[in-house]
Scaffold this motif. Structure first.
Motif, PDB file in Angstrom:
ATOM      1  N   TYR A 120       0.832  -1.207   0.000  1.00  0.00           N
ATOM      2  CA  TYR A 120       0.000   0.000   0.000  1.00  0.00           C
ATOM      3  C   TYR A 120       0.869   1.260   0.000  1.00  0.00           C
ATOM      4  O   TYR A 120       0.622   2.211  -0.751  1.00  0.00           O
ATOM      5  CB  TYR A 120      -0.924   0.002   1.219  1.00  0.00           C
ATOM      6  N   GLY A 121       1.899   1.237   0.835  1.00  0.00           N
ATOM      7  CA  GLY A 121       2.762   2.422   0.968  1.00  0.00           C
ATOM      8  C   GLY A 121       3.495   2.767  -0.304  1.00  0.00           C
ATOM      9  O   GLY A 121       3.661   3.951  -0.636  1.00  0.00           O
ATOM     10  N   VAL A 122       3.950   1.765  -1.055  1.00  0.00           N
ATOM     11  CA  VAL A 122       4.698   2.051  -2.284  1.00  0.00           C
ATOM     12  C   VAL A 122       3.778   2.683  -3.326  1.00  0.00           C
ATOM     13  O   VAL A 122       4.212   3.536  -4.107  1.00  0.00           O
ATOM     14  CB  VAL A 122       5.371   0.768  -2.828  1.00  0.00           C
ATOM     15  N   GLN A 123       2.503   2.308  -3.327  1.00  0.00           N
ATOM     16  CA  GLN A 123       1.558   2.941  -4.250  1.00  0.00           C
ATOM     17  C   GLN A 123       1.340   4.416  -3.889  1.00  0.00           C
ATOM     18  O   GLN A 123       1.394   5.293  -4.763  1.00  0.00           O
ATOM     19  CB  GLN A 123       0.218   2.208  -4.219  1.00  0.00           C
ATOM     20  N   LEU A 124       1.073   4.646  -2.609  1.00  0.00           N
ATOM     21  CA  LEU A 124       0.806   6.009  -2.155  1.00  0.00           C
ATOM     22  C   LEU A 124       2.013   6.904  -2.374  1.00  0.00           C
ATOM     23  O   LEU A 124       1.901   8.011  -2.923  1.00  0.00           O
ATOM     24  CB  LEU A 124       0.417   5.983  -0.676  1.00  0.00           C
ATOM     25  N   ALA A 125       3.192   6.430  -1.970  1.00  0.00           N
ATOM     26  CA  ALA A 125       4.407   7.231  -2.090  1.00  0.00           C
ATOM     27  C   ALA A 125       4.767   7.472  -3.553  1.00  0.00           C
ATOM     28  O   ALA A 125       5.172   8.585  -3.930  1.00  0.00           O
ATOM     29  CB  ALA A 125       5.563   6.530  -1.374  1.00  0.00           C
ATOM     30  N   SER A 126       4.616   6.459  -4.403  1.00  0.00           N
ATOM     31  CA  SER A 126       4.986   6.595  -5.809  1.00  0.00           C
ATOM     32  C   SER A 126       4.084   7.584  -6.535  1.00  0.00           C
ATOM     33  O   SER A 126       4.558   8.427  -7.300  1.00  0.00           O
ATOM     34  CB  SER A 126       4.931   5.230  -6.515  1.00  0.00           C
ATOM     35  N   ASN A 127       2.779   7.487  -6.293  1.00  0.00           N
ATOM     36  CA  ASN A 127       1.850   8.382  -6.991  1.00  0.00           C
ATOM     37  C   ASN A 127       2.011   9.822  -6.537  1.00  0.00           C
ATOM     38  O   ASN A 127       2.098  10.738  -7.369  1.00  0.00           O
ATOM     39  CB  ASN A 127       0.410   7.906  -6.781  1.00  0.00           C
ATOM     40  N   ILE A 128       2.069  10.036  -5.219  1.00  0.00           N
ATOM     41  CA  ILE A 128       2.246  11.400  -4.705  1.00  0.00           C
ATOM     42  C   ILE A 128       3.630  11.921  -5.093  1.00  0.00           C
ATOM     43  O   ILE A 128       3.786  13.086  -5.482  1.00  0.00           O
ATOM     44  CB  ILE A 128       2.074  11.438  -3.172  1.00  0.00           C
ATOM     45  N   GLY A 129       4.649  11.059  -4.991  1.00  0.00           N
ATOM     46  CA  GLY A 129       6.003  11.470  -5.355  1.00  0.00           C
ATOM     47  C   GLY A 129       6.115  11.836  -6.816  1.00  0.00           C
ATOM     48  O   GLY A 129       6.830  12.775  -7.191  1.00  0.00           O
ATOM     49  N   PRO A 137       9.944   9.507 -11.136  1.00  0.00           N
ATOM     50  CA  PRO A 137       9.540   9.568 -12.553  1.00  0.00           C
ATOM     51  C   PRO A 137       8.057   9.212 -12.687  1.00  0.00           C
ATOM     52  O   PRO A 137       7.461   8.590 -11.799  1.00  0.00           O
ATOM     53  CB  PRO A 137      10.419   8.504 -13.217  1.00  0.00           C
ATOM     54  N   ILE A 138       7.473   9.596 -13.804  1.00  0.00           N
ATOM     55  CA  ILE A 138       6.073   9.277 -14.069  1.00  0.00           C
ATOM     56  C   ILE A 138       5.921   7.775 -14.272  1.00  0.00           C
ATOM     57  O   ILE A 138       6.646   7.160 -15.048  1.00  0.00           O
ATOM     58  CB  ILE A 138       5.566  10.032 -15.311  1.00  0.00           C
ATOM     59  N   THR A 139       4.997   7.196 -13.523  1.00  0.00           N
ATOM     60  CA  THR A 139       4.696   5.772 -13.645  1.00  0.00           C
ATOM     61  C   THR A 139       3.184   5.607 -13.750  1.00  0.00           C
ATOM     62  O   THR A 139       2.425   6.567 -13.601  1.00  0.00           O
ATOM     63  CB  THR A 139       5.195   4.978 -12.419  1.00  0.00           C
ATOM     64  N   SER A 140       2.756   4.392 -13.977  1.00  0.00           N
ATOM     65  CA  SER A 140       1.311   4.108 -14.056  1.00  0.00           C
ATOM     66  C   SER A 140       0.800   3.506 -12.750  1.00  0.00           C
ATOM     67  O   SER A 140      -0.163   2.752 -12.743  1.00  0.00           O
ATOM     68  CB  SER A 140       1.026   3.156 -15.216  1.00  0.00           C
ATOM     69  N   ILE A 141       1.456   3.835 -11.632  1.00  0.00           N
ATOM     70  CA  ILE A 141       0.994   3.374 -10.320  1.00  0.00           C
ATOM     71  C   ILE A 141      -0.130   4.292  -9.842  1.00  0.00           C
ATOM     72  O   ILE A 141       0.030   5.503  -9.783  1.00  0.00           O
ATOM     73  CB  ILE A 141       2.147   3.344  -9.300  1.00  0.00           C
ATOM     74  N   SER A 142      -1.259   3.704  -9.511  1.00  0.00           N
ATOM     75  CA  SER A 142      -2.454   4.470  -9.169  1.00  0.00           C
ATOM     76  C   SER A 142      -2.403   5.027  -7.753  1.00  0.00           C
ATOM     77  O   SER A 142      -1.672   4.526  -6.898  1.00  0.00           O
ATOM     78  CB  SER A 142      -3.698   3.578  -9.305  1.00  0.00           C
ATOM     79  N   LEU A 143      -3.218   6.051  -7.520  1.00  0.00           N
ATOM     80  CA  LEU A 143      -3.428   6.562  -6.164  1.00  0.00           C
ATOM     81  C   LEU A 143      -4.467   5.652  -5.511  1.00  0.00           C
ATOM     82  O   LEU A 143      -5.592   5.528  -6.022  1.00  0.00           O
ATOM     83  CB  LEU A 143      -3.928   8.001  -6.197  1.00  0.00           C
ATOM     84  N   PRO A 144      -4.127   4.984  -4.409  1.00  0.00           N
ATOM     85  CA  PRO A 144      -5.024   3.982  -3.818  1.00  0.00           C
ATOM     86  C   PRO A 144      -6.447   4.480  -3.618  1.00  0.00           C
ATOM     87  O   PRO A 144      -6.667   5.539  -3.031  1.00  0.00           O
ATOM     88  CB  PRO A 144      -4.353   3.670  -2.472  1.00  0.00           C
ATOM     89  N   PHE A 145      -7.401   3.726  -4.154  1.00  0.00           N
ATOM     90  CA  PHE A 145      -8.845   3.925  -4.024  1.00  0.00           C
ATOM     91  C   PHE A 145      -9.381   5.142  -4.785  1.00  0.00           C
ATOM     92  O   PHE A 145     -10.577   5.220  -5.039  1.00  0.00           O
ATOM     93  CB  PHE A 145      -9.274   4.031  -2.554  1.00  0.00           C
ATOM     94  N   ILE A 146      -8.541   6.086  -5.140  1.00  0.00           N
ATOM     95  CA  ILE A 146      -9.027   7.316  -5.766  1.00  0.00           C
ATOM     96  C   ILE A 146      -8.948   7.230  -7.291  1.00  0.00           C
ATOM     97  O   ILE A 146      -9.874   7.665  -7.987  1.00  0.00           O
ATOM     98  CB  ILE A 146      -8.230   8.546  -5.267  1.00  0.00           C
ATOM     99  N   SER A 147      -7.856   6.661  -7.802  1.00  0.00           N
ATOM    100  CA  SER A 147      -7.730   6.515  -9.253  1.00  0.00           C
ATOM    101  C   SER A 147      -8.809   5.576  -9.785  1.00  0.00           C
ATOM    102  O   SER A 147      -9.157   4.584  -9.151  1.00  0.00           O
ATOM    103  CB  SER A 147      -6.349   5.968  -9.612  1.00  0.00           C
ATOM    104  N   TYR A 148      -9.303   5.897 -10.965  1.00  0.00           N
ATOM    105  CA  TYR A 148     -10.327   5.078 -11.611  1.00  0.00           C
ATOM    106  C   TYR A 148      -9.698   3.777 -12.109  1.00  0.00           C
ATOM    107  O   TYR A 148      -8.629   3.788 -12.700  1.00  0.00           O
ATOM    108  CB  TYR A 148     -10.924   5.859 -12.787  1.00  0.00           C
ATOM    109  N   GLY A 149     -10.357   2.668 -11.866  1.00  0.00           N
ATOM    110  CA  GLY A 149      -9.836   1.384 -12.327  1.00  0.00           C
ATOM    111  C   GLY A 149     -10.195   0.268 -11.360  1.00  0.00           C
ATOM    112  O   GLY A 149     -10.220   0.475 -10.137  1.00  0.00           O
TER     113      GLY A 149
END
Length: 424
Positions: free
Chosen positions: A367-376, A383-395
């Motif tokens: 969970y933390g790597v998703q949150l940190a990667s998207n906000i970071g 760098p820009i990645t396709s890691i979603s913001l947990p629960f908020i990103s559509y998908g």
């Protein structure tokens, strides 16, 4: 006389409503009765009389059963449930803000995603996580098979990522293998007999498969999870350092070996992160556009203004929400999402079962790597990645993955007082 122990335990458990607690209490009291009986036998009493004395020491079975029922009620972490409902609800906000909700397609699909996410979380909570403790190889095999099926039998490709299309609205992608490897590694690392060479082999098979799907963001998430979990395992610090050193070395060799074969857009994203102005007509455009929108957001946002925001409801949803509602809202959203991870950590400090602790630490890592990667990524740290913001990103897949993690934590919390320390 021989049935007195059985009768006593049956009278106690009749007062207990939870089936799981019944078994736990039966095992626990049976153990203590045997210990007490052995003491009386050592003092010279016959076995039948010693057992009777041991039962008398326990007191009234009905009173004891009522006490045990109160003590071992299945627990629900309502704070976590509230956070889950809140974040799933906030997932509708990007669609409302950007008027996607006018489209029945988006609104219906989002509602289905939210219902599925909630169902997964509650469903996993009701399953006893301890049943998975010895099934690491099963989960590992299922994860490998799923990746192989996606690699060789995929029937859809979205943004260069192969997927299995079950129905028009549901695509199975490589991220769905993560829960299997998550459970597998918790089981493997709970066994202190796991050798370093086995660790390396077990790590690299899924690592290669994730890379070859290909899915660099999921490969990154998997790697972080596997490197974090061992530090809460039964391994000695020396073994951990050896594992980390060898695996990091091999990891770097593999990455640099594969680097020339990375897709062009992966390389461009990395170069654009380092020097966005130079690639402003390509991958750097998104980096520069994010900076521009974030600088325009202000404390209270720009509600009512319309700006083009690339991938506004998916990867860059934090940018769009910050621009529309402002930095105050963005900070509040970050705090809410962070509270989920904080809750994971708090619960991990309350459990004594080593397998449960590994599950919770793994959940923190994923969970933390998703949150940190998207906000970071939004703040220009990563760098820009396709890691979603947990629960908020559509998908669908990201919501199911994170709902699964919350379900695991709820399952552990529900049973955190049903771990015997005396005979387990």
């Amino acid at each position: 006389m021989a049935n007195k122990k059985y009768i006593f335990l049956n009278e106690v458990t009749e007062q207990i409503k939870s089936k799981e607690a019944k078994k736990y209490v039966t095992d626990e009291l049976g153990y203590h009765l045997q210990e007490a009986k052995n003491l009386w036998v050592e003092k010279g009493l016959p076995e039948a009389e010693a057992e009777e004395k041991a039962i008398e020491q326990m007191g009234s079975p009905i009173k004891l059963g009522k006490q045990m029922n109160q003590l071992h009620k299945p627990k629900v972490d309502w704070f976590m449930i509230i956070l889950l409902v809140t974040t799933l609800g906030l997932g509708f906000l990007p669609l409302i803000s950007m008027e996607y909700m006018d489209s029945r397609h988006f609104s219906v699909i989002k509602a289905i995603i939210v219902l599925l996410g909630g169902t997964v979380a509650i469903g996993i909570m009701l399953i006893d996580y301890r049943k998975w403790k010895t099934r690491g190889w099963l989960f590992y095999t299922l994860g490998v098979i799923l990746l192989l099926v996606i690699k060789f039998l995929h029937n859809a490709v979205i943004n260069g990522i192969p997927m299995l299309r079950i129905v028009p609205l549901i695509n199975i992608e490589s991220s769905m293998a993560l829960p299997f490897f998550f459970l597998a590694w918790a089981s493997f690392l709970n066994n202190e007999k796991l050798k370093v060479w086995k660790f390396a082999i077990l790590f690299f098979i899924p690592f290669f498969l994730f890379l070859n799907v290909p899915s660099i963001p999921i490969t990154f998430m998997y790697t972080v999870m596997v490197f974090v979990m061992p530090w809460w395992s039964k391994f000695s610090r020396k073994t951990l350092l050896v594992i980390t050193g060898i695996t990091v070395g091999l990891f770097l060799i593999v990455v640099f070996t594969y680097l020339p074969f990375f897709r062009t857009y992966h390389k461009q994203r990395l170069l654009a992160f380092l020097n966005p102005e130079k690639y402003s007509d390509g991958a750097g455009y998104q980096v520069l556009r994010m900076k521009e929108l974030m600088s325009k957001a202000g404390w209270f946002g720009n509600l009512g203004k319309k700006e083009f925001i690339p991938e506004a409801h998916t990867d860059f949803v934090f940018v769009s929400l910050t621009y529309i509602y402002g930095w105050l809202f963005a900070i509040a959203l970050f705090i809410i999402l962070s509270l989920i991870m904080v809750r994971f950590i708090v619960i991990s400090n309350k459990v004594h079962d080593s397998f449960a602790k590994l599950l919770l630490i793994g959940a923190v890592a994923l969970y933390g790597v998703q949150l940190a990667s998207n906000i970071g990524m939004v703040l220009g740290v990563f760098p820009i990645t396709s890691i979603s913001l947990p629960f908020i990103s559509y998908g669908l897949m990201p919501v199911l993955l994170n709902s699964f993690l919350i379900g695991i934590v709820l399952s552990v919390y529900r049973r955190k007082d049903l771990i015997s320390t005396s005979f387990s």
